[in-house]
Design an enzyme around this catalytic site. Structure first.
Site, PDB file in Angstrom:
ATOM      1  N   GLU A 182      -5.507   8.669   6.514  1.00 15.55           N
ATOM      2  CA  GLU A 182      -4.863   7.569   5.654  1.00 15.55           C
ATOM      3  C   GLU A 182      -3.349   7.701   5.666  1.00 15.55           C
ATOM      4  O   GLU A 182      -2.567   6.774   5.475  1.00 15.55           O
ATOM      5  CB  GLU A 182      -5.441   7.710   4.126  1.00 15.55           C
ATOM      6  CG  GLU A 182      -4.966   6.674   3.186  1.00 15.55           C
ATOM      7  CD  GLU A 182      -5.396   7.219   1.716  1.00 15.55           C
ATOM      8  OE1 GLU A 182      -5.241   7.992   1.417  1.00 15.55           O
ATOM      9  OE2 GLU A 182      -5.955   5.982   1.228  1.00 15.55           O
ATOM     10  N   CYS A 217      -1.081   6.172  -7.334  1.00 11.44           N
ATOM     11  CA  CYS A 217      -2.025   5.259  -6.605  1.00 11.44           C
ATOM     12  C   CYS A 217      -2.833   4.535  -7.060  1.00 11.44           C
ATOM     13  O   CYS A 217      -3.401   3.471  -6.704  1.00 11.44           O
ATOM     14  CB  CYS A 217      -2.878   6.205  -5.821  1.00 11.44           C
ATOM     15  SG  CYS A 217      -2.160   7.403  -4.664  1.00 11.44           S
ATOM     16  N   HIS A 268      -0.514  -0.089  -2.917  1.00 11.88           N
ATOM     17  CA  HIS A 268       0.756   0.322  -1.836  1.00 11.88           C
ATOM     18  C   HIS A 268       0.042   0.227  -0.627  1.00 11.88           C
ATOM     19  O   HIS A 268      -1.475  -0.087  -0.349  1.00 11.88           O
ATOM     20  CB  HIS A 268       1.023   1.742  -2.182  1.00 11.88           C
ATOM     21  CG  HIS A 268      -0.163   2.666  -2.314  1.00 11.88           C
ATOM     22  ND1 HIS A 268      -1.123   2.788  -3.297  1.00 11.88           N
ATOM     23  CD2 HIS A 268      -0.805   3.488  -1.374  1.00 11.88           C
ATOM     24  CE1 HIS A 268      -2.106   3.688  -3.080  1.00 11.88           C
ATOM     25  NE2 HIS A 268      -1.865   4.016  -1.752  1.00 11.88           N
ATOM     26  N   HIS A 285      -3.856  -1.185  -0.682  1.00 13.83           N
ATOM     27  CA  HIS A 285      -5.170  -0.780  -1.704  1.00 13.83           C
ATOM     28  C   HIS A 285      -4.373  -0.240  -2.829  1.00 13.83           C
ATOM     29  O   HIS A 285      -3.291  -0.061  -2.956  1.00 13.83           O
ATOM     30  CB  HIS A 285      -6.051   0.064  -1.127  1.00 13.83           C
ATOM     31  CG  HIS A 285      -5.544   1.470  -1.102  1.00 13.83           C
ATOM     32  ND1 HIS A 285      -6.415   2.669  -1.202  1.00 13.83           N
ATOM     33  CD2 HIS A 285      -4.544   2.193  -0.911  1.00 13.83           C
ATOM     34  CE1 HIS A 285      -5.797   3.846  -1.064  1.00 13.83           C
ATOM     35  NE2 HIS A 285      -4.668   3.584  -0.689  1.00 13.83           N
ATOM     36  N   HIS A 288      -0.856   1.407   3.694  1.00 14.31           N
ATOM     37  CA  HIS A 288      -1.184   2.391   4.719  1.00 14.31           C
ATOM     38  C   HIS A 288      -1.111   1.957   6.140  1.00 14.31           C
ATOM     39  O   HIS A 288      -1.809   0.840   6.383  1.00 14.31           O
ATOM     40  CB  HIS A 288      -2.357   3.277   4.488  1.00 14.31           C
ATOM     41  CG  HIS A 288      -2.299   4.192   3.281  1.00 14.31           C
ATOM     42  ND1 HIS A 288      -1.502   5.052   2.883  1.00 14.31           N
ATOM     43  CD2 HIS A 288      -2.910   3.980   2.060  1.00 14.31           C
ATOM     44  CE1 HIS A 288      -1.235   5.504   1.909  1.00 14.31           C
ATOM     45  NE2 HIS A 288      -2.397   5.014   1.080  1.00 14.31           N
ATOM     46  N   ASP A 336      -7.827  -5.274   8.900  1.00 17.48           N
ATOM     47  CA  ASP A 336      -6.580  -5.509   9.145  1.00 17.48           C
ATOM     48  C   ASP A 336      -5.732  -6.537   8.384  1.00 17.48           C
ATOM     49  O   ASP A 336      -6.149  -7.444   8.055  1.00 17.48           O
ATOM     50  CB  ASP A 336      -6.455  -5.564  10.649  1.00 17.48           C
ATOM     51  CG  ASP A 336      -5.016  -5.516  11.393  1.00 17.48           C
ATOM     52  OD1 ASP A 336      -4.339  -4.475  10.488  1.00 17.48           O
ATOM     53  OD2 ASP A 336      -4.563  -6.192  11.987  1.00 17.48           O
ATOM     54  N   HIS A 337      -4.698  -6.127   7.796  1.00 14.47           N
ATOM     55  CA  HIS A 337      -3.795  -6.892   7.132  1.00 14.47           C
ATOM     56  C   HIS A 337      -4.544  -7.434   5.911  1.00 14.47           C
ATOM     57  O   HIS A 337      -4.178  -8.706   5.284  1.00 14.47           O
ATOM     58  CB  HIS A 337      -3.196  -8.034   8.057  1.00 14.47           C
ATOM     59  CG  HIS A 337      -2.179  -7.355   8.602  1.00 14.47           C
ATOM     60  ND1 HIS A 337      -2.211  -6.962   9.730  1.00 14.47           N
ATOM     61  CD2 HIS A 337      -0.485  -7.465   8.518  1.00 14.47           C
ATOM     62  CE1 HIS A 337      -1.042  -6.376  10.342  1.00 14.47           C
ATOM     63  NE2 HIS A 337      -0.157  -6.871   9.528  1.00 14.47           N
TER      64      HIS A 337
END
Ligand SMILES: Nc1nc2c(c(=O)[nH]1)N=C([C@H](O)[C@H](O)COP(=O)(O)OP(=O)(O)OP(=O)(O)O)CN2
Ligand SMILES: [Zn+2]
Length: 142
Positions: free
Chosen positions: A129, A36, A42, A17, A44, A82-83
């Site tokens: 996070e 950010c 980047h 994100h 998580h 996810d992903h």
């Protein structure tokens, strides 16, 4: 003695994100979110903990079947997040910054329709996070 019990289940998912608000200019976004806001984004390893609350059935001993909760969490959360690149792949985050706070609300909204089939209710959604940043949402009841 009360029969009301909280049951929780955790999942882990990977997503990328970039923190960015459509209400702010590029300069303001940079100023506010710092590293950010990097356009390359980047990632998580998000840990998501969902808690339901209700009466424990006297026969089954369960508030709800944890396997069913897993199924709901897979469909409502994993399959969608996810992903994924949250800001580009998930419609909700095209207009809402993908903060842990907004992810907690999103996950709550995603799960709510599934929980309508259950006797117990959605109680709490917790998003880790990072090891240090965690957001909790308990619905409209705050
Ligand atoms: N209120 C919020 N603040 C921030 C959020 C958020 O979701 N809500 N998120 C971020 C970033 O997404 C960021 O990736 C956090 O990374 P980082 O600063 O590296 O995380 P830590 O604080 O855990 O790391 P430290 O090394 O302890 O600084 C930023 N803010
Ligand atoms: Zn981040």
């Amino acid at each position: 003695m009360s029969n009301i019990v909280e049951l929780s289940r955790r999942i882990m998912l990977c997503a990328s994100h970039r923190l960015h608000s459509t209400h702010l200019s590029d300069e303001e976004n940079k100023q506010l979110y710092g590293k950010c806001n990097n356009p390359n984004g980047h990632g998580h390893n998000y840990v998501i903990k969902v808690s339901v609350r209700g009466e424990k059935d006297p026969i089954t001993g369960m508030v709800m079947d944890a396997a069913i909760l897993k199924d709901y969490m897979t469909k409502a959360i994993m399959d969608v997040m996810d992903h994924k690149c949250l800001d580009k792949d998930v419609e909700y985050f095209k207009t809402q910054p993908s903060t842990a706070e907004n992810i907690a609300v999103f996950v709550w909204n995603q799960l709510s329709p599934y929980m309508e089939k259950e006797k117990c209710s959605l109680h709490k959604v917790k998003i880790f996070e990072t090891e240090n940043i965690c957001a909790t949402y308990k619905g409209m009841k705050a």
